[in-house]
Write an enzyme that holds these catalytic residues in place. Structure first.
Site, PDB file in Angstrom:
ATOM      1  N   ASN A   1      23.352 -24.589 -24.415  1.00 25.81           N
ATOM      2  CA  ASN A   1      23.496 -23.493 -23.459  1.00 25.81           C
ATOM      3  C   ASN A   1      22.280 -22.590 -23.574  1.00 25.81           C
ATOM      4  O   ASN A   1      21.962 -22.097 -24.665  1.00 25.81           O
ATOM      5  CB  ASN A   1      24.775 -22.702 -23.729  1.00 25.81           C
ATOM      6  CG  ASN A   1      24.956 -21.556 -22.729  1.00 25.81           C
ATOM      7  OD1 ASN A   1      24.227 -20.579 -22.753  1.00 25.81           O
ATOM      8  ND2 ASN A   1      25.930 -21.707 -21.847  1.00 25.81           N
TER       9      ASN A   1
ATOM     10  N   SER B   1      25.809 -24.736 -18.305  1.00 26.02           N
ATOM     11  CA  SER B   1      25.668 -23.394 -17.753  1.00 26.02           C
ATOM     12  C   SER B   1      27.078 -22.833 -17.644  1.00 26.02           C
ATOM     13  O   SER B   1      27.970 -23.478 -17.085  1.00 26.02           O
ATOM     14  CB  SER B   1      24.995 -23.441 -16.384  1.00 26.02           C
ATOM     15  OG  SER B   1      24.638 -22.129 -16.004  1.00 26.02           O
ATOM     16  N   GLU B   2      27.296 -21.632 -18.181  1.00 31.01           N
ATOM     17  CA  GLU B   2      28.671 -21.177 -18.381  1.00 31.01           C
ATOM     18  C   GLU B   2      29.431 -20.884 -17.083  1.00 31.01           C
ATOM     19  O   GLU B   2      30.632 -20.696 -17.109  1.00 31.01           O
ATOM     20  CB  GLU B   2      28.723 -19.968 -19.331  1.00 31.01           C
ATOM     21  CG  GLU B   2      28.058 -18.697 -18.840  1.00 31.01           C
ATOM     22  CD  GLU B   2      26.621 -18.597 -19.329  1.00 31.01           C
ATOM     23  OE1 GLU B   2      26.001 -19.649 -19.588  1.00 31.01           O
ATOM     24  OE2 GLU B   2      26.119 -17.451 -19.439  1.00 31.01           O
ATOM     25  N   ASN B   3      28.731 -20.866 -15.947  1.00 32.38           N
ATOM     26  CA  ASN B   3      29.472 -20.699 -14.695  1.00 32.38           C
ATOM     27  C   ASN B   3      30.094 -22.015 -14.229  1.00 32.38           C
ATOM     28  O   ASN B   3      30.770 -22.044 -13.207  1.00 32.38           O
ATOM     29  CB  ASN B   3      28.576 -20.106 -13.601  1.00 32.38           C
ATOM     30  CG  ASN B   3      27.376 -20.975 -13.306  1.00 32.38           C
ATOM     31  OD1 ASN B   3      26.715 -21.464 -14.219  1.00 32.38           O
ATOM     32  ND2 ASN B   3      27.099 -21.186 -12.045  1.00 32.38           N
TER      33      ASN B   3
ATOM     34  N   SER C   1      34.948 -23.904 -18.982  1.00 32.21           N
ATOM     35  CA  SER C   1      33.611 -23.687 -19.516  1.00 32.21           C
ATOM     36  C   SER C   1      33.662 -22.975 -20.875  1.00 32.21           C
ATOM     37  O   SER C   1      32.976 -23.364 -21.819  1.00 32.21           O
ATOM     38  CB  SER C   1      32.791 -22.849 -18.530  1.00 32.21           C
ATOM     39  OG  SER C   1      31.524 -22.580 -19.063  1.00 32.21           O
TER      40      SER C   1
END
Lengths: 233, 217
Positions: free
Chosen positions: B22, B45-47, B87
């Site tokens: 990340n 990607s944390e979205n 996520s």
């Protein structure tokens, strides 16, 4: 016969009044319930507590509600793209609760799932943990976070059917999925509304039981916050 | 001394085959440009993206495909989209192998501050608190000193914390350091930078053990 189908945002938003708590899906400007936001601006509903990952930008997303001073309290994880937000916050005109993004997502999921609280390591040892119960599990420290109690949850999906089943496209799943079902009443706006039976049951992301009202959005601007491209060489 | 790309390049040498990584906003994002040949790294990607690719070609931007920095990106073959709760299950559940993020301050005990300057700047923590609370391996990419010329490597953070005792490594324009129980251990000097320069720019406890090699980029 009961129906979840509404004609437009104005009808779907029936019952939303001043001082309510509303959960809004989306991440940045991606997967925003644009039509509902526009309608809430139009209806001039005030004193809202809004729960959403971001606060939009100055002239789009929840930024539109901020500009009109319709938001009393904002609960979000990241608000860095909105100058008006920062101004209202630093001048004490807006109540703000900033919470870790994963905690926000899980608090929404917990709200949908009927879980009152859960332990997470995020924020332990920081000001986020102030006043919260902490506990050690297997040698690591965690803090207790609680679900939300919201009047409405408003999400946006790509396709939906008349039973309220939803399919999201690409990275618009984001907060829309855990937020679908998180409020007492969930309103879904979709780009395309089809008759029940047309969506493949194997491909549905949000089962219709979580969605009380659904309508096809009139139009979607789908604004991009930061256009980044590479050259073809 | 390293520029932003140099910092990213040095960090990229810490990537290992099979890693899920990340990358935070800013310098960390540049790390994706320097994945060493012969290894496979998957970017999260944390979205809600795993298998994130480069920026799209001009005209191929898709509003529904952005990264956590809200930039238009692409998805590589074999990639997957998911929701924010899933996520952070990946992140909190320690399924991510390496987290690279920026910081305003790091303490000699590995505390990090990067989300708020009281009374001045409030952007929010985004996913940083979840990431630092659970990451097995955190590398901070940042400038050694702030714009006022003050050290960002401190005995104790002065700004509101993002997480405690979590930072493992730091790469700045001057040096590559490890956070140990005794303080910042200097591992490498940036090209053309002296140990003395690093010492002067570090306010927290700095451990210099013997001859410090210069970075190989």
């Amino acid at each position: 016969m009961s129906s979840k189908i509404f004609k437009n945002a104005a009808e779907a938003l029936q019952g939303i009044t001043d001082d309510m708590t509303i959960i809004f899906g989306g991440f940045g400007l991606c997967g925003l319930p644009e039509n509902c936001i526009a309608e809430i601006v139009k209806k001039e509903i005030k004193g809202l507590t809004c729960i959403s990952n971001n606060a939009g930008v100055d002239d789009f997303g929840l930024g539109l509600l901020l500009k009109k001073r319709q938001i009393k309290k904002m609960i979000a994880s990241y608000v860095g793209e909105n100058a008006e937000f920062e101004r209202q916050l630093l001048h004490g005109e807006l109540e703000v609760e900033l919470i870790p993004q994963g905690t926000l997502a899980e608090r929404c999921r917990a709200s949908t799932a009927g879980i009152p609280a859960f332990f997470t390591p995020a924020g332990y040892g920081t000001e986020v943990a102030e006043g919260k119960e902490t506990r050690e599990f297997n040698g690591k420290m965690y803090l207790l976070e609680q679900r939300f109690y919201a009047d409405f949850s408003i999400v946006k999906a790509w396709k939906g059917d008349t039973n309220g089943n939803l399919i999201y496209r690409a990275a618009t799943r984001n907060f829309n999925l855990p937020m679908a079902g998180a409020g007492k009443i969930t309103i879904a706006e979709v780009e395309e509304l089809v008759p029940a039976g047309e969506l493949d049951p194997d491909q549905i992301h949000t089962p219709g039981i979580f969605v009380k009202r659904i309508f096809q959005g009139e139009k979607y601007e789908k604004r991009i916050e930061k256009v980044t491209v590479r050259s073809r060489e | 001394m390293l520029d932003k790309n140099g910092i990213a390049k040095r960090i990229s040498k810490e990537l290992k085959d099979g890693y899920y990584v990340n990358l935070g906003i800013g310098i960390p994002t540049l790390v994706a440009n320097y994945v060493p040949e012969g290894i496979q790294v998957t970017f999260q990607s944390e979205n809600g993206l795993l298998g994130m690719g480069p920026f799209p070609f001009e005209g191929e931007e898709d509003a529904d495909v952005i990264n956590a920095g809200k930039q238009t990106v692409t998805m590589l073959p074999g990639g997957v989209y998911f929701d924010s709760a899933t996520s952070f299950a990946m992140i909190r559940g320690e399924h991510v192998d390496l987290t690279v993020l920026g910081a305003m301050e790091v303490s000699e005990t590995g505390d990090i501050a990067n989300w708020k300057i009281p009374g001045k700047m409030v952007k929010g923590m985004g996913g940083a608190m979840d990431l630092v609370a659970s990451a097995k391996n955190i590398i901070v990419a940042m400038q050694h000193v702030n714009k006022a010329g003050e050290s960002k490597l401190l005995p104790k953070c002065t700004l509101p914390l993002t997480g405690i005792g979590c930072v493992k490594k730091i790469v700045t324009e001057l040096a590559y350091l490890e956070v140990t129980k005794d303080g910042f251990k200097l591992l490498e000097r940036a090209p053309g930078v002296s140990t003395e320069q690093i010492k002067n720019a570090t306010l927290g406890k700095l451990i210099i053990d013997g001859e410090i090699p210069e970075m190989q980029l």
